[in-house]
Design a protein around this motif. Structure first.
Motif, PDB file in Angstrom:
ATOM      1  N   TRP A   1       0.830  -1.216   0.000  1.00 44.34           N
ATOM      2  CA  TRP A   1       0.000   0.000   0.000  1.00 44.34           C
ATOM      3  C   TRP A   1       0.855   1.252   0.000  1.00 44.34           C
ATOM      4  O   TRP A   1       0.465   2.287  -0.560  1.00 44.34           O
ATOM      5  CB  TRP A   1      -0.940  -0.007   1.200  1.00 44.34           C
ATOM      6  CG  TRP A   1      -1.933  -1.121   1.177  1.00 44.34           C
ATOM      7  CD1 TRP A   1      -1.978  -2.203   1.997  1.00 44.34           C
ATOM      8  CD2 TRP A   1      -3.035  -1.276   0.262  1.00 44.34           C
ATOM      9  NE1 TRP A   1      -3.031  -3.027   1.663  1.00 44.34           N
ATOM     10  CE2 TRP A   1      -3.695  -2.473   0.605  1.00 44.34           C
ATOM     11  CE3 TRP A   1      -3.520  -0.519  -0.812  1.00 44.34           C
ATOM     12  CZ2 TRP A   1      -4.815  -2.934  -0.080  1.00 44.34           C
ATOM     13  CZ3 TRP A   1      -4.633  -0.974  -1.496  1.00 44.34           C
ATOM     14  CH2 TRP A   1      -5.268  -2.164  -1.133  1.00 44.34           C
ATOM     15  N   LEU A   2       2.026   1.213   0.627  1.00 43.01           N
ATOM     16  CA  LEU A   2       2.905   2.377   0.631  1.00 43.01           C
ATOM     17  C   LEU A   2       3.410   2.678  -0.773  1.00 43.01           C
ATOM     18  O   LEU A   2       3.487   3.852  -1.185  1.00 43.01           O
ATOM     19  CB  LEU A   2       4.086   2.140   1.578  1.00 43.01           C
ATOM     20  CG  LEU A   2       5.088   3.287   1.698  1.00 43.01           C
ATOM     21  CD1 LEU A   2       4.409   4.540   2.234  1.00 43.01           C
ATOM     22  CD2 LEU A   2       6.260   2.891   2.586  1.00 43.01           C
ATOM     23  N   ILE A   3       3.739   1.645  -1.534  1.00 42.97           N
ATOM     24  CA  ILE A   3       4.177   1.849  -2.921  1.00 42.97           C
ATOM     25  C   ILE A   3       3.048   2.456  -3.746  1.00 42.97           C
ATOM     26  O   ILE A   3       3.263   3.360  -4.567  1.00 42.97           O
ATOM     27  CB  ILE A   3       4.644   0.508  -3.518  1.00 42.97           C
ATOM     28  CG1 ILE A   3       5.791  -0.078  -2.699  1.00 42.97           C
ATOM     29  CG2 ILE A   3       5.037   0.672  -4.974  1.00 42.97           C
ATOM     30  CD1 ILE A   3       6.217  -1.463  -3.133  1.00 42.97           C
ATOM     31  N   ILE A   4       1.823   1.976  -3.533  1.00 46.87           N
ATOM     32  CA  ILE A   4       0.675   2.514  -4.262  1.00 46.87           C
ATOM     33  C   ILE A   4       0.439   3.971  -3.894  1.00 46.87           C
ATOM     34  O   ILE A   4       0.166   4.819  -4.767  1.00 46.87           O
ATOM     35  CB  ILE A   4      -0.570   1.660  -3.965  1.00 46.87           C
ATOM     36  CG1 ILE A   4      -0.389   0.259  -4.554  1.00 46.87           C
ATOM     37  CG2 ILE A   4      -1.824   2.307  -4.530  1.00 46.87           C
ATOM     38  CD1 ILE A   4      -1.502  -0.701  -4.207  1.00 46.87           C
ATOM     39  N   LEU A   5       0.573   4.305  -2.618  1.00 49.16           N
ATOM     40  CA  LEU A   5       0.392   5.694  -2.197  1.00 49.16           C
ATOM     41  C   LEU A   5       1.443   6.598  -2.820  1.00 49.16           C
ATOM     42  O   LEU A   5       1.135   7.734  -3.245  1.00 49.16           O
ATOM     43  CB  LEU A   5       0.456   5.783  -0.677  1.00 49.16           C
ATOM     44  CG  LEU A   5      -0.721   5.182   0.098  1.00 49.16           C
ATOM     45  CD1 LEU A   5      -0.410   5.142   1.589  1.00 49.16           C
ATOM     46  CD2 LEU A   5      -1.983   5.983  -0.151  1.00 49.16           C
ATOM     47  N   GLU A   6       2.684   6.137  -2.894  1.00 52.66           N
ATOM     48  CA  GLU A   6       3.728   6.944  -3.527  1.00 52.66           C
ATOM     49  C   GLU A   6       3.447   7.137  -5.020  1.00 52.66           C
ATOM     50  O   GLU A   6       3.636   8.235  -5.562  1.00 52.66           O
ATOM     51  CB  GLU A   6       5.088   6.284  -3.323  1.00 52.66           C
ATOM     52  CG  GLU A   6       5.588   6.342  -1.890  1.00 52.66           C
ATOM     53  CD  GLU A   6       6.936   5.687  -1.721  1.00 52.66           C
ATOM     54  OE1 GLU A   6       7.234   4.736  -2.494  1.00 52.66           O
ATOM     55  OE2 GLU A   6       7.698   6.092  -0.835  1.00 52.66           O
ATOM     56  N   ALA A   7       2.969   6.082  -5.676  1.00 57.42           N
ATOM     57  CA  ALA A   7       2.622   6.214  -7.100  1.00 57.42           C
ATOM     58  C   ALA A   7       1.477   7.206  -7.291  1.00 57.42           C
ATOM     59  O   ALA A   7       1.498   8.028  -8.217  1.00 57.42           O
ATOM     60  CB  ALA A   7       2.253   4.844  -7.664  1.00 57.42           C
ATOM     61  N   LEU A   8       0.476   7.160  -6.418  1.00 53.48           N
ATOM     62  CA  LEU A   8      -0.642   8.103  -6.524  1.00 53.48           C
ATOM     63  C   LEU A   8      -0.187   9.531  -6.269  1.00 53.48           C
ATOM     64  O   LEU A   8      -0.675  10.470  -6.929  1.00 53.48           O
ATOM     65  CB  LEU A   8      -1.733   7.720  -5.527  1.00 53.48           C
ATOM     66  CG  LEU A   8      -2.547   6.464  -5.845  1.00 53.48           C
ATOM     67  CD1 LEU A   8      -3.531   6.174  -4.713  1.00 53.48           C
ATOM     68  CD2 LEU A   8      -3.299   6.620  -7.158  1.00 53.48           C
ATOM     69  N   SER A   9       0.726   9.737  -5.332  1.00 51.18           N
ATOM     70  CA  SER A   9       1.194  11.093  -5.040  1.00 51.18           C
ATOM     71  C   SER A   9       1.942  11.684  -6.220  1.00 51.18           C
ATOM     72  O   SER A   9       1.802  12.878  -6.517  1.00 51.18           O
ATOM     73  CB  SER A   9       2.081  11.086  -3.798  1.00 51.18           C
ATOM     74  OG  SER A   9       3.271  10.353  -4.022  1.00 51.18           O
ATOM     75  N   HIS A  10       2.738  10.867  -6.930  1.00 56.34           N
ATOM     76  CA  HIS A  10       3.434  11.365  -8.120  1.00 56.34           C
ATOM     77  C   HIS A  10       2.470  11.552  -9.289  1.00 56.34           C
ATOM     78  O   HIS A  10       2.606  12.507 -10.060  1.00 56.34           O
ATOM     79  CB  HIS A  10       4.561  10.408  -8.498  1.00 56.34           C
ATOM     80  CG  HIS A  10       5.723  10.449  -7.560  1.00 56.34           C
ATOM     81  ND1 HIS A  10       5.738   9.783  -6.349  1.00 56.34           N
ATOM     82  CD2 HIS A  10       6.913  11.086  -7.637  1.00 56.34           C
ATOM     83  CE1 HIS A  10       6.887  10.001  -5.731  1.00 56.34           C
ATOM     84  NE2 HIS A  10       7.616  10.793  -6.481  1.00 56.34           N
ATOM     85  N   LEU A  11       1.502  10.658  -9.412  1.00 54.99           N
ATOM     86  CA  LEU A  11       0.509  10.820 -10.466  1.00 54.99           C
ATOM     87  C   LEU A  11      -0.326  12.074 -10.250  1.00 54.99           C
ATOM     88  O   LEU A  11      -0.745  12.726 -11.216  1.00 54.99           O
ATOM     89  CB  LEU A  11      -0.391   9.588 -10.515  1.00 54.99           C
ATOM     90  CG  LEU A  11      -1.533   9.603 -11.538  1.00 54.99           C
ATOM     91  CD1 LEU A  11      -0.990   9.697 -12.963  1.00 54.99           C
ATOM     92  CD2 LEU A  11      -2.409   8.369 -11.385  1.00 54.99           C
ATOM     93  N   SER A  12      -0.560  12.435  -8.994  1.00 54.10           N
ATOM     94  CA  SER A  12      -1.364  13.624  -8.720  1.00 54.10           C
ATOM     95  C   SER A  12      -0.690  14.891  -9.221  1.00 54.10           C
ATOM     96  O   SER A  12      -1.370  15.835  -9.644  1.00 54.10           O
ATOM     97  CB  SER A  12      -1.614  13.725  -7.208  1.00 54.10           C
ATOM     98  OG  SER A  12      -0.415  13.993  -6.508  1.00 54.10           O
ATOM     99  N   VAL A  13       0.648  14.939  -9.174  1.00 56.23           N
ATOM    100  CA  VAL A  13       1.351  16.114  -9.684  1.00 56.23           C
ATOM    101  C   VAL A  13       1.098  16.275 -11.177  1.00 56.23           C
ATOM    102  O   VAL A  13       0.766  17.364 -11.668  1.00 56.23           O
ATOM    103  CB  VAL A  13       2.858  15.993  -9.389  1.00 56.23           C
ATOM    104  CG1 VAL A  13       3.618  17.171  -9.986  1.00 56.23           C
ATOM    105  CG2 VAL A  13       3.109  15.899  -7.895  1.00 56.23           C
TER     106      VAL A  13
END
Length: 962
Positions: free
Chosen positions: A752-764
């Motif tokens: 889940w931490l990897i997914i959260l990091e991917a979502l945070s970069h995708l949000s930019v």
């Protein structure tokens, strides 16, 4: 009602143990045996059988002391002797026959005659045989047992209470590398806000003193040979916590054979799936309700503490007692609640800033010059029809939507997008620090790398055994090539399901177009004006229903695919399952918002050259723009999903519990004078469903508040309100409505931490494209720069005239930067360059700042690094004391020098220094050797110390000889 209670008397035990087991060797079916009060691991027992020439097929019987001990009243879950703890309970149900006892009954009280023509009877006999062999192997593994029965005329419910004795517990504690305490340390303050408020001398209303907080220790891996070095080793009853005892028993249950190993007939989980047992669970620590009489807080049991100080609704503003949660439920569940609480706390600043941005938009609505021009235009702007059968309309009709659109499309939303991009990454960086602190505080920092073993299901179904390249021990093995082939096949199924989601999306788009035409043809001026809004809202509701339906279908499919892929460890299995479901749910939930944000209105065309899909004109953005439609969709999908999930989480466990109690009421509730036992009450609770759905819900919410936050500044506020409810809902479920789950160790929140990091970069990236292409921020900015700083005439500038060959409604207007021939104007190309430049600049600046934040904020705090070093030092000192004493005693007992060697006079200061240097080298080498045995690693410094020792020994011997 009829109740039975027994302690597995001699006849019953013989019935359980005396099973014909000629097909398989008994020694391989259990972990070990109890003999003469000492625990014998299975490898030694097998060796003894081979050395004595015994027949390995003969079952190994365990002798019990059948003397009845007087009952000792004691609080907690104990056998009837009041001393033996109940660590686990197995339950199964048997339909009672009419009074046919004696030969018609087996020793376990189950029907013995089998009708060969009855399929159900053969199945019951098979399950009974599996249970008997399973119990026999559990006894061989050393577990203590006590049986209870509750019955009426139709059904008998059997409860087998299990307890792990001290010798077995010690053996498995070392096998599982459980942590043992070395030295107590002050309690760690897990709440940063408490430290800040304390420094500012501000009263902390969030803090609350929770009784019986678990002590904090420096720890190391448990070693039986070093038992006397650990704190509390003299108290066997309390040395291991209840959750550790549960883990040991579950480890035995998960690896015990009940049938044929070649058929993967191993473990209690499969027995439950097959129906041999209806439940297998550890017991709660008593009732959660508070007693009617006065009681001191420190006299409450663990469950009552969690209920009173955590699970009640009016504790919503208090800190969560994470240490108590971890002690009762284990690290995996405690980490979930720690993450949820940390995430909710960080939503406070995001919700505050988002609300201020939205309020600023409300307050500045009156200064919106384009909206004023639209409202005052009257019949000046005749707009082209929205469909083939529609009529032309005046732009002044959308005055209200133009004003509302400004709430979601003004300069403040750009600032909020940048703020949320920084917020997302900063939140994750500080969560890594928090996670590292909790991992060390809860003694699970290195759990995954060093201790995780193959899953029992994998071990049972693996086709071969291969040597582990790390440990050198043979383990179950599944060919990597076969696994990759299965994973590739599973990915094709994922692609197929994603195509189904896209088909549903196209269906929803077409449904929205049909609803718009229907609303327009009603003839009502209100419905004609709001046709697009009504169609968008209604289609979003339909889309939400399809999303929830497809999510349930695919989750079940992904579970079967992941089992088929044969992943070795439980972490690998969980990660693969999570990845599959999240990829599908990502497309499932975000496809419609992505379509509205980045594709809707981009392929409309112009009069005489409209784009079509299946004969229908492509959708255009509504009167207020695409951002307000995106906000509507986000509100319906995000908030609607949260409401539905909360209602489900509140109602479904209660409905399941009511049905369970109603089903068992005839068995448990027939005698009003009988007080139900703990195992009977827990059996009526709902089985815990795990944390996957909880994590998935929160991660999808995280995507909504970061990826599309430019269109919906209130998303963090709704997320914050939902999470306050979510924490208490989940707490109440785990404490009051679920059976107690088996405690599981974990060092982090996993994939889940990897997914959260991917979502945070995708949000930019997503927010950069939203501002550049969907928002009117850059067109207005460029118009202010080139033409008018007050945006006067901006509305007319953004409207193009229909081509001259469009004869249906000549001189009508449509929104585009085109000339009278339908070609793009120079302003369009200038605006495109500005948009692309903004995306590049936005991404580079934000990602650069994010990398700076990542560099400035270390994942492991400096204070934690000092604690880790301190713990390692204490471990070396505690486990190296014997070796150091041995070296000193050998030095003192050395023989005196012979006449032919150096005299006492020659024992100069230089010789003393040389002797001390040799002793220090020996001491350093002993410490490194013991540290290596503790951590199962060997460093270069240890090798260097060995060479140094050998060299000093050589020089010393040469000097003495000379």
């Amino acid at each position: 009602m009829l109740r039975k209670s027994s302690e597995l008397p001699k006849g019953d035990r013989e019935g359980l143990l005396d099973v014909d087991n000629r097909e398989e060797t008994q020694a391989t079916d259990g972990y070990g045996s109890l003999q003469n009060g000492a625990y014998i691991p299975p490898r030694y027992f097998s060796a003894a059988v081979a050395s004595e020439g015994l027949d390995g097929d003969d079952p190994f019987h365990v002798q019990y002391n059948t003397t009845t001990n007087p009952t000792v009243p004691q609080l907690g879950n104990y056998f009837r002797d009041g001393k033996t703890k109940i660590d686990f309970v197995l339950a199964w149900e048997v339909r009672s026959r009419r009074k046919q006892r004696g030969r018609g009954k087996s020793e376990q009280g189950e029907p013995a005659p089998i009708d060969e023509n009855s399929r159900s009877e053969r199945r019951k006999a098979q399950l009974a045989q599996w249970r008997e062999k399973f119990v026999q192997n559990l006894q061989s593994a050393g577990l203590l047992m006590e049986k209870e029965e509750t019955a009426n005329e139709k059904k008998t419910i059997h409860f087998l209470k299990l307890s792990v004795p001290w010798d077995v517990l010690v053996y498995y504690a070392e096998e599982l590398s459980l942590r043992a305490p070395l030295q107590a340390q002050p309690h760690l303050d897990l709440n940063t806000s408490a430290l800040v408020l304390r420094r500012l001398c501000i009263p902390n209303l969030l803090a609350e003193s929770v009784p019986n907080r678990p002590l904090d220790y420096y720890t190391c891996a448990f070693r039986k040979s070093k038992m006397n070095r650990f704190l509390g080793c003299e108290d066997r009853e309390k040395y291991f916590t209840n959750t550790q005892r549960h883990c040991v028993v579950h480890e035995i249950l998960a690896g015990t054979v009940y049938g044929k190993r070649k058929r993967a007939e191993v473990g209690v989980d499969r027995l439950v799936n097959e129906g041999a047992y209806t439940a297998a669970f550890p017991l709660h620590e008593g009732p959660f309700q508070l007693p009617n009489y006065e009681i001191r807080p420190d006299e409450l049991n663990q469950r009552q503490v969690l209920y009173f100080y955590w699970a009640r609704w009016w504790k919503w503003y208090k800190y969560q007692p994470l240490d108590h949660i971890r002690e009762y439920f284990g690290e995996r569940i405690a980490l979930y609640f720690a993450w949820l609480g940390f995430y909710t706390a960080w939503l406070l600043p995001a919700a505050l800033v988002g609300t201020l941005v939205f309020v600023s938009g409300v307050m500045s609505m009156g200064t919106n010059t384009p909206a004023k021009e639209i409202c005052d235009s009257g019949a000046n702007y005749l707009m082209c029809p929205l469909c083939k059968t529609c009529e032309a309309w005046n732009m002044s009709d959308i005055c209200t939507m133009a004003k509302l659109g400004y709430l979601f499309d003004h300069p403040g939303t750009v600032f909020f997008s940048v703020f949320m991009s920084f917020w997302a990454v900063t939140f994750l960086e500080y969560w890594k620090r928090k996670m590292a602190t909790l991992g060390h505080h809860w003694d699970c920092m290195d759990f995954h790398e060093e201790e995780e073993r193959p899953r029992p299901e994998f071990a049972a179904m693996a086709p071969s055994m291969e040597e582990n390249p790390v440990t050198g021990i043979k383990e179950p093995y599944f060919p990597e090539k076969a696994r990759l082939s299965r994973m590739f096949t599973g990915s094709m199924v994922i692609v197929l399901m994603l195509c189904v989601v896209i088909i549903f999306l196209v269906t929803v788009v077409m449904c929205r177009g049909i609803i718009s035409v229907m609303m327009y043809h009603t003839g009502s001026p209100v419905l004609r004006t709001e046709a697009g809004t009504i169609a968008n809202i209604s289609s979003s509701i339909v889309n939400l229903g399809l999303i929830l339906l497809m999510g349930q279908v695919y989750t079940a499919l992904a579970e079967q695919l992941t089992k088929w892929e044969m992943h070795r460890t439980q972490t690998q299995y969980d990660n693969a399952f999570t990845f599959k479901v999240f990829i599908f749910q990502f497309v499932n939930f975000y496809s419609s918002p992505f379509y509205v944000a980045f594709f809707k209105g981009r392929f409309v065309g112009y009069p005489t050259n409209y784009g079509t899909l299946f004969g229908m004109r492509n959708e255009d953005c509504g009167p207020g723009g695409c951002l307000i439609e995106l906000a509507e969709q986000l509100f319906i999908i995000m908030v609607g999903k949260q409401l539905i999930n909360n209602i489900q989480e509140f109602i479904i466990p209660k409905v399941k519990g009511w049905r369970q109690k109603r089903t068992l009421a005839s068995v448990f509730g027939g005698d009003a004078s009988h007080e139900p036992q703990r195992w009977e009450e827990d059996y009526q609770l709902v089985e815990c469903g795990g944390l996957f759905e909880e994590y998935l819900e929160m991660v999808l919410q995280f995507g909504f508040i970061t990826i599309f936050v430019a269109a919906f500044p209130l998303a963090p506020l709704f997320a914050l309100l939902n999470n306050w409810v979510e924490i208490r809902l989940d707490a109440h479920k785990f404490v009051c409505e679920y059976r107690r789950p088996v405690a599981e160790r974990a060092q982090n929140i996993g994939v889940w931490l990897i997914i959260l990091e991917a979502l945070s970069h995708l949000s930019v990236i997503a927010n950069a494209f939203l501002i550049a292409f969907t928002s009117d921020f850059l067109p207005r900015l460029l118009y202010q720069y080139k033409f008018d700083n007050d945006l006067r005439g901006y509305v007319n500038f953004t409207l193009a005239y229909a081509p001259l060959n469009y004869t249906e409604h000549p001189m009508c207007r449509y929104k585009a930067f085109r000339d009278n021939n339908g070609n793009y104007t120079l302003f369009y190309w200038e605006l495109l360059a500005v948009r692309l430049g903004f995306i590049i600049a936005f991404e580079h600046v934000v990602f650069f700042v994010l990398r700076v934040i990542d560099w400035v904020v270390p994942d492991v705090p400096e204070s934690l690094e000092l604690k880790i070093k301190r713990e390692r030092y204490l471990a070396k000192q505690a486990l190296a004391e014997n070796q150091e004493a041995l070296l000193v005693s050998r030095g003192r007992g050395a023989a005196p020098a012979s006449p032919g060697t150096s005299s006492p006079v020659r024992s100069s200061a230089m010789a003393c220094r040389k002797s001390e240097f040799v002793h220090v080298s020996v001491h350093r080498y002993a410490l490194w050797t013991l540290a290596a045995s503790l951590t199962e690693t060997w460093s270069e410094e240890g090798d260097a110390c060995m060479h140094e020792l050998q060299s000093n020994r050589l020089h010393s011997s040469l000097e003495v000889t000379t």
